[in-house]
Motif scaffolding. Structure first.
Motif, PDB file in Angstrom:
ATOM      1  N   THR A  19       5.603   3.663 -17.112  1.00 25.91           N
ATOM      2  CA  THR A  19       5.001   4.465 -15.918  1.00 25.91           C
ATOM      3  C   THR A  19       4.109   5.122 -15.547  1.00 25.91           C
ATOM      4  N   GLU A  20       3.682   5.492 -16.691  1.00 26.00           N
ATOM      5  CA  GLU A  20       1.986   5.582 -16.585  1.00 26.00           C
ATOM      6  C   GLU A  20       1.308   4.719 -16.671  1.00 26.00           C
ATOM      7  N   MET A  21       1.038   3.768 -17.594  1.00 26.04           N
ATOM      8  CA  MET A  21       0.704   2.588 -17.340  1.00 26.04           C
ATOM      9  C   MET A  21       0.473   1.967 -16.234  1.00 26.04           C
ATOM     10  N   LEU A  22       1.339   1.607 -15.760  1.00 35.18           N
ATOM     11  CA  LEU A  22       1.264   1.036 -14.089  1.00 35.18           C
ATOM     12  C   LEU A  22       1.008   1.766 -13.109  1.00 35.18           C
ATOM     13  N   ASP A  23       1.649   2.657 -12.772  1.00 35.99           N
ATOM     14  CA  ASP A  23       1.377   3.774 -12.587  1.00 35.99           C
ATOM     15  C   ASP A  23      -0.663   3.530 -12.285  1.00 35.99           C
ATOM     16  N   GLY A  24      -1.516   3.850 -13.158  1.00 36.29           N
ATOM     17  CA  GLY A  24      -2.458   3.670 -13.579  1.00 36.29           C
ATOM     18  C   GLY A  24      -3.441   2.211 -13.038  1.00 36.29           C
ATOM     19  N   HIS A  25      -2.165   1.798 -13.937  1.00 38.35           N
ATOM     20  CA  HIS A  25      -3.295  -0.178 -13.149  1.00 38.35           C
ATOM     21  C   HIS A  25      -2.876  -0.200 -12.083  1.00 38.35           C
ATOM     22  N   TYR A  26      -2.378  -0.245 -11.232  1.00 35.77           N
ATOM     23  CA  TYR A  26      -2.000  -0.194  -9.923  1.00 35.77           C
ATOM     24  C   TYR A  26      -2.787   0.379  -8.841  1.00 35.77           C
ATOM     25  N   ARG A  27      -3.310   1.747  -9.264  1.00 42.08           N
ATOM     26  CA  ARG A  27      -4.780   2.831  -8.327  1.00 42.08           C
ATOM     27  C   ARG A  27      -5.973   1.675  -8.311  1.00 42.08           C
ATOM     28  N   SER A  28      -5.670   1.479 -10.043  1.00 43.17           N
ATOM     29  CA  SER A  28      -7.096   1.294 -10.154  1.00 43.17           C
ATOM     30  C   SER A  28      -7.593  -0.664  -9.611  1.00 43.17           C
TER      31      SER A  28
ATOM     32  N   CYS B 276       0.750  -0.943  -0.053  1.00 41.64           N
ATOM     33  CA  CYS B 276       0.353  -0.027   0.311  1.00 41.64           C
ATOM     34  C   CYS B 276       0.759   1.423   0.072  1.00 41.64           C
ATOM     35  N   ASP B 277       2.356   1.579   0.352  1.00 39.93           N
ATOM     36  CA  ASP B 277       3.043   2.190   0.132  1.00 39.93           C
ATOM     37  C   ASP B 277       4.609   2.604  -0.389  1.00 39.93           C
ATOM     38  N   PRO B 278       4.113   1.988  -1.391  1.00 48.82           N
ATOM     39  CA  PRO B 278       5.149   2.049  -2.443  1.00 48.82           C
ATOM     40  C   PRO B 278       6.211   3.481  -2.415  1.00 48.82           C
ATOM     41  N   SER B 279       7.554   3.264  -2.643  1.00 49.51           N
ATOM     42  CA  SER B 279       8.107   4.333  -2.694  1.00 49.51           C
ATOM     43  C   SER B 279       8.304   5.124  -4.370  1.00 49.51           C
ATOM     44  N   LEU B 280       7.700   6.248  -4.045  1.00 57.06           N
ATOM     45  CA  LEU B 280       7.071   6.884  -4.956  1.00 57.06           C
ATOM     46  C   LEU B 280       7.550   8.169  -5.433  1.00 57.06           C
ATOM     47  N   VAL B 281       7.675   8.552  -7.260  1.00 54.41           N
ATOM     48  CA  VAL B 281       8.583   9.600  -7.560  1.00 54.41           C
ATOM     49  C   VAL B 281       7.166  10.430  -8.196  1.00 54.41           C
ATOM     50  N   ASP B 282       7.433  12.243  -7.666  1.00 48.13           N
ATOM     51  CA  ASP B 282       6.460  12.807  -8.098  1.00 48.13           C
ATOM     52  C   ASP B 282       5.371  12.422  -7.712  1.00 48.13           C
ATOM     53  N   GLY B 283       4.919  11.488  -7.140  1.00 53.50           N
ATOM     54  CA  GLY B 283       3.489  10.551  -6.595  1.00 53.50           C
ATOM     55  C   GLY B 283       2.891   9.955  -7.946  1.00 53.50           C
ATOM     56  N   ARG B 284       4.266   9.435  -8.095  1.00 52.60           N
ATOM     57  CA  ARG B 284       4.130   8.152  -8.925  1.00 52.60           C
ATOM     58  C   ARG B 284       4.992   7.154  -9.069  1.00 52.60           C
ATOM     59  N   LEU B 285       5.004   6.134  -8.960  1.00 53.84           N
ATOM     60  CA  LEU B 285       5.818   4.387  -9.205  1.00 53.84           C
ATOM     61  C   LEU B 285       7.180   5.221  -9.368  1.00 53.84           C
ATOM     62  N   ASN B 286       8.263   4.524  -9.465  1.00 56.82           N
ATOM     63  CA  ASN B 286       8.748   5.276  -9.367  1.00 56.82           C
ATOM     64  C   ASN B 286       9.485   5.141 -10.961  1.00 56.82           C
ATOM     65  N   PRO B 287       9.974   5.567 -12.064  1.00 56.86           N
ATOM     66  CA  PRO B 287      10.267   5.119 -12.870  1.00 56.86           C
ATOM     67  C   PRO B 287      11.437   4.715 -13.934  1.00 56.86           C
ATOM     68  N   LEU B 288      12.587   4.732 -12.597  1.00 55.74           N
ATOM     69  CA  LEU B 288      13.460   3.974 -12.805  1.00 55.74           C
ATOM     70  C   LEU B 288      13.102   2.521 -12.141  1.00 55.74           C
ATOM     71  N   PHE B 289      12.139   2.454 -10.958  1.00 56.80           N
ATOM     72  CA  PHE B 289      12.327   0.655 -10.851  1.00 56.80           C
ATOM     73  C   PHE B 289      10.749   0.182 -12.179  1.00 56.80           C
ATOM     74  N   VAL B 290      10.642   1.316 -12.125  1.00 58.53           N
ATOM     75  CA  VAL B 290       9.294   0.350 -13.814  1.00 58.53           C
ATOM     76  C   VAL B 290      10.149   0.389 -15.010  1.00 58.53           C
ATOM     77  N   ASN B 291      10.835   0.575 -14.999  1.00 59.69           N
ATOM     78  CA  ASN B 291      12.074   0.269 -16.181  1.00 59.69           C
ATOM     79  C   ASN B 291      12.954  -1.002 -16.268  1.00 59.69           C
ATOM     80  N   ASN B 292      13.274  -0.831 -15.355  1.00 59.17           N
ATOM     81  CA  ASN B 292      14.851  -1.549 -14.788  1.00 59.17           C
ATOM     82  C   ASN B 292      13.537  -3.264 -14.131  1.00 59.17           C
ATOM     83  N   GLU B 293      12.202  -3.165 -14.090  1.00 58.71           N
ATOM     84  CA  GLU B 293      11.825  -4.697 -13.320  1.00 58.71           C
ATOM     85  C   GLU B 293      10.980  -4.714 -14.775  1.00 58.71           C
ATOM     86  N   ARG B 294      10.978  -3.871 -15.995  1.00 62.31           N
ATOM     87  CA  ARG B 294      10.119  -4.064 -16.965  1.00 62.31           C
ATOM     88  C   ARG B 294      11.530  -5.066 -17.923  1.00 62.31           C
ATOM     89  N   GLU B 295      12.429  -4.915 -17.841  1.00 58.46           N
ATOM     90  CA  GLU B 295      13.643  -5.082 -18.629  1.00 58.46           C
ATOM     91  C   GLU B 295      13.673  -6.841 -17.976  1.00 58.46           C
TER      92      GLU B 295
END
Lengths: 422, 418
Positions: B183-192, B117-136
């Motif tokens: 990151t936008e997609m994943l963040d939106g998905h998380y919130r929904s 419930c309380d992830p590490s956020l950057v500018d209110g969204r999931l951390n894009p570095l984590f997203v890019n890294n983990e997507r790879e």
């Protein structure tokens, strides 16, 4: 039977050396539904050259593993079916220095134990059955030859060692197993499958005295002679070959770096060296280490990076590997970090942190009956008491870890095995 | 063992047990498996396990876990029928074995709640570095299935056989769907997804149930709730008149042969028995005949999915043995259809299943998997009830179950020289 309590790890055991030399250990687990018996021989893939009745014998690579397969044949048929009738799960494995047969069940434990002790101690081989097994094992060998994880390890051993039989795959090769005959199998069984060279570990809600009585009834009366083994000349600390590259159908390059060290012979020192190696690996590339977390965050490594130490008779090495895009970069980083830790030392707080993690891991490993039985057997063969690990653990210092890294993880001691995509 | 409602669409199952060295925790969301969201869900749990607001990076999180005596928390994704189950499993040594005497339970439950419930956020969204890294990383993991030819062949069979059913979707989706995630997609998905998905919580260990109920309730105080996405009902289809053959070539020495069958039987206990006798282990017809008697392969076994009503056979063979191997695999099924077996095969299968179901009690992960899969399918049958149902299976019912099975697809991965 001697009852021994180990309050720090929450284990109670009964232990006895039977008159025929068999070491019997019963680990009491009153709350578990399943019971487990593990019958181990101090004989593995490495024991190819040994002395029997005053004569040195050279046996084909892969024979210990082949023997393990063939033991399941009995004069009445295949013992698997007998276990099947009792709903028991039985299996066996051959490692470099051990062959073990085990059975797990929730009913008919003592029947299954009798079956286990009988089929492992009474060999029955025929020309025909030995020939037929060659087809099955040849398929097994081909299957593991297609496995990049196996391949990369086999290639590393060839780089690291000059003379040690650890260079030779445990299952042998399709060619070497063709030389196996019923007679060589009988010779090896007679030499090694003797009570004095074996352990029986039972885990569960079981009766130690009843187990001892069954073992005495079924197993031979004689302990059997100690068998001298030849593991080749003492290895130098430098590898024979620096690098081994191979192409296979893999999605990403894989690397495995190995660094040699001198194996502790036996006793508490062996257990202590394992703990020391574990902590050294945590400090160098463990999941919370400075190197791992940095490289992971940069996308240079992924969760596949890992390793440990392995210690066999006459051969010991630290290994670390994984699937990475740029193996050369990761290897350079590992060697540089080991140098840094050796020179600057491991951070005090970080060391206390990984000490806790490593201790928890050892406690956790006691969740599985397999781990308990393997540790107890290895402890007997190598002369240490595994459940005393909390006391040994406390003797390993930060300075020990630093010295180990300084000495072991260096270019001079290292060899590198790489698998590249086709 | 009880499954109770903790809050809206959140269930907690506690299994009290003194026999383990560790306490085991799990928090899993259950949603319908679909091509569109499989990769999103798989990536989401990997990104969430990279850091929390309190432990915002791997080093901080690793330190936290190390200090809890090597506690583990890991993201997992699995399939159960046509549902995808994704979330976190965690474990730490039982308080009885902690040398300093501190309690690890509450900190563990807290950390799990934070990861969810309380992830590490950057500018209110999931951390894009984590997203890019983990997507790879996720793309690499999906691709790496090719390293394990046995698993690869089984996956290819599923993809081919269920090409227009959700069941054909791999647990982490495909390279294409994973690569397309931003990151936008994943963040939106998380919130929904987080407020809507059914959440199953599980604990097995020595702590009393009330204590865990409180610990989880506290840890999940920040869990948003709203909307409701129910698990899917897994659908079944009949097999075609004639099976389909798919062949691929690769540079391997051992060929992999997989055969998919569909069953029209509703008799689940009898089908479980049938599969166990057919290819369920080292006492099965496939193992004893295809491997032991004819030396046609190194391994041959089958699995039965009771939710989907399918039997999948998998074997490793010398490429030249394709014809005799297929023939023998089919012949062994025919033997079951005719009721041809020794008595011990039938009683042995029963004891093996009894053994399997009983030993679930010894393994927290097996208990968790059983309970969460049952919950996904809307079933409340316990391992004991299932064992009783299997005990009641007659030879006639096994014959009927074998007759209800028909081949759908054969997949063969052969060596290049073959």
């Amino acid at each position: 039977m001697t009852a021994i309590e180990y309050p720090r790890v929450g284990e109670n055991i009964y232990r006895q050396r039977l008159d025929n030399g068999l070491e019997l250990v019963v680990v009491s687990k009153p709350l578990h539904v399943k019971s487990y018996a593990f019958f181990a021989v101090r004989y593995g893939g490495m024991d190819m050259r040994f002395e029997l009745n005053g004569q040195w014998l050279d046996t084909p690579a892969g024979i210990a593993h082949y023997l393990e397969h063939k033991m399941f044949d009995t004069e009445e048929g295949n013992v698997l079916q007998e276990f099947a009738k009792n709903g028991a799960v039985d299996n066996a494995f051959t490692s470099n220095a051990m062959t073990a047969y085990h059975v797990e069940c929730t009913e008919h434990f003592y029947d299954n134990l009798r079956l286990l002790l009988s089929f492992v101690s009474v060999p029955y081989f025929t020309e025909e059955s030995v020939k037929k097994e060659q087809g099955i094992i040849a398929q097994e060998i081909r299957m593991i030859e297609d496995d990049p994880e196996w391949r990369i390890y086999a290639n590393l051993m060839e780089c690291l060692y000059q003379d040690s039989p650890v260079r030779i795959p445990i299952a042998g090769t399709v060619d070497s197993i063709r030389q196996i005959t019923p007679q060589t199998l009988y010779d090896c069984h007679r030499a090694f499958y003797t009570p004095g060279n074996m352990t029986l570990v039972c885990v569960g809600n079981v009766d130690p005295d009843k187990i001892a009585a069954i073992a005495e009834e079924i197993l031979p009366r004689e302990s059997g002679p100690a068998i001298p083994r030849d593991y080749g000349r003492t290895e130098s600390m430098s590898p024979v070959r620096r690098e081994f590259h191979r192409k296979m159908e893999v999605s990403m390059p894989m690397f495995l770096l190995g660094c040699k060290f001198v194996p502790a012979e036996s006793g508490d020192g062996y257990l202590r060296q394992g703990i020391l190696g574990d902590l050294a690996c945590d400090a160098l590339f463990g999941g919370s280490s400075p190197l791992y977390t940095r490289l992971y965050s940069e996308g240079v490594i992924n969760a596949s990076l890992g390793g440990n130490v392995d210690s066999l008779p006459g051969a010991a090495y630290l290994y670390v590997g994984g699937d990475v895009k740029d193996p050369a970069r990761v290897v350079d980083e590992l060697l540089a970090e080991a140098r840094r830790l050796g020179e600057e030392g491991v951070d005090e707080n970080f060391f206390r942190q990984i000490q806790r993690a490593a201790y928890g891991r050892m406690i956790r490993s006691l969740n599985t009956f397999d781990n308990i039985a393997i540790s107890m057997s290895e402890g007997h063969f190598r002369n240490f008491d595994y459940f005393r690990f909390p006391e040994i653990f406390e003797t390993v210092t930060k300075a020990d870890v630093e010295a180990f890294l300084r000495e072991t993880v260096t270019e001079e001691r290292a060899a590198l095995s790489i698998i590249e995509p086709v | 063992m009880t499954r109770q409602l903790l809050t809206d669409n959140v269930f907690l199952t506690c299994v009290p047990a003194e026999k383990h060295k560790t306490g085991f925790f799990s928090a899993q969301m259950t949603v319908p498996l679909s091509r569109e969201t499989a990769s999103l869900n798989a990536l989401l749990v990997n990104v969430l396990s990279r850091g929390t607001a309190r432990c915002p990076n791997l080093q901080a999180l690793g330190r936290e876990l190390d200090l809890l005596y090597g506690a583990r928390i890991g993201a997992s994704v699995r399939r159960s029928g046509e549902n995808q189950i994704f979330g976190f499993g965690a474990s730490c040594i039982d308080d009885r074995y902690v040398p300093t005497g501190e309690s690890l339970l509450e900190p563990m439950a807290r950390l799990m709640g934070e990861i969810l419930c309380d992830p590490s956020l950057v500018d209110g969204r999931l951390n894009p570095l984590f997203v890019n890294n983990e997507r790879e990383n996720l793309v690499d993991v999906i691709r790496s299935i090719i390293n394990d030819k046995r698993a690869y062949a089984a996956q290819r069979l599923r993809e081919e056989m269920f090409r227009d059913e959700p069941y054909g979707v791999s647990r982490a989706g495909s390279v294409e769907t994973a690569e397309a995630i931003t990151t936008e997609m994943l963040d939106g998905h998380y919130r929904s997804i987080l407020p809507q998905a059914r959440l199953e919580l599980f604990y097995c260990g020595s702590a009393p149930e009330e204590k865990m109920f409180d610990a989880f309730r506290k840890a999940l105080a920040g869990l948003p709730r709203g909307g409701r996405l129910e698990p899917a009902v897994t659908t079944r289809r009949p097999a075609p008149e004639k099976y389909r053959l798919v062949t691929e070539e690769m540079d391997v020495t051992q060929g992999k042969l997989c055969i998919g069958f569909r069953s029209s039987s509703e008799d689940v206990p009898a089908s479980i028995m049938m599969n166990t006798m057919y290819g369920g282990g080292s006492n099965s017809k496939l193992f004893l005949n295809v491997r032991e008697k004819l030396s046609l392969c190194y391994y041959a076994g089958s699995s039965y999915d009771r939710r989907k009503g399918v039997v999948l056979v998998s074997s490793g063979i010398a490429p030249k043995n394709y014809d005799p191997a297929v023939e023998e695999i089919m012949a062994q099924l025919d033997a079951l259809r005719r009721g041809e077996w020794e008595d011990w095969e039938f009683t042995g299968a029963k004891s093996a299943l009894r053994n399997d179901l009983r030993t679930i009690d010894d393994s927290p992960t097996a208990q968790e998997d059983f309970i969460i899969s049952q919950a996904a399918a809307g079933s409340t049958e316990t391992p004991q009830e299932m064992a009783a149902a299997i005990e009641a299976v007659t030879p006639e019912r096994v014959i009927a179950a074998a007759q209800a099975v028909r081949p759908d697809t054969i997949y063969f991965l052969k060596g290049k020289e073959a």
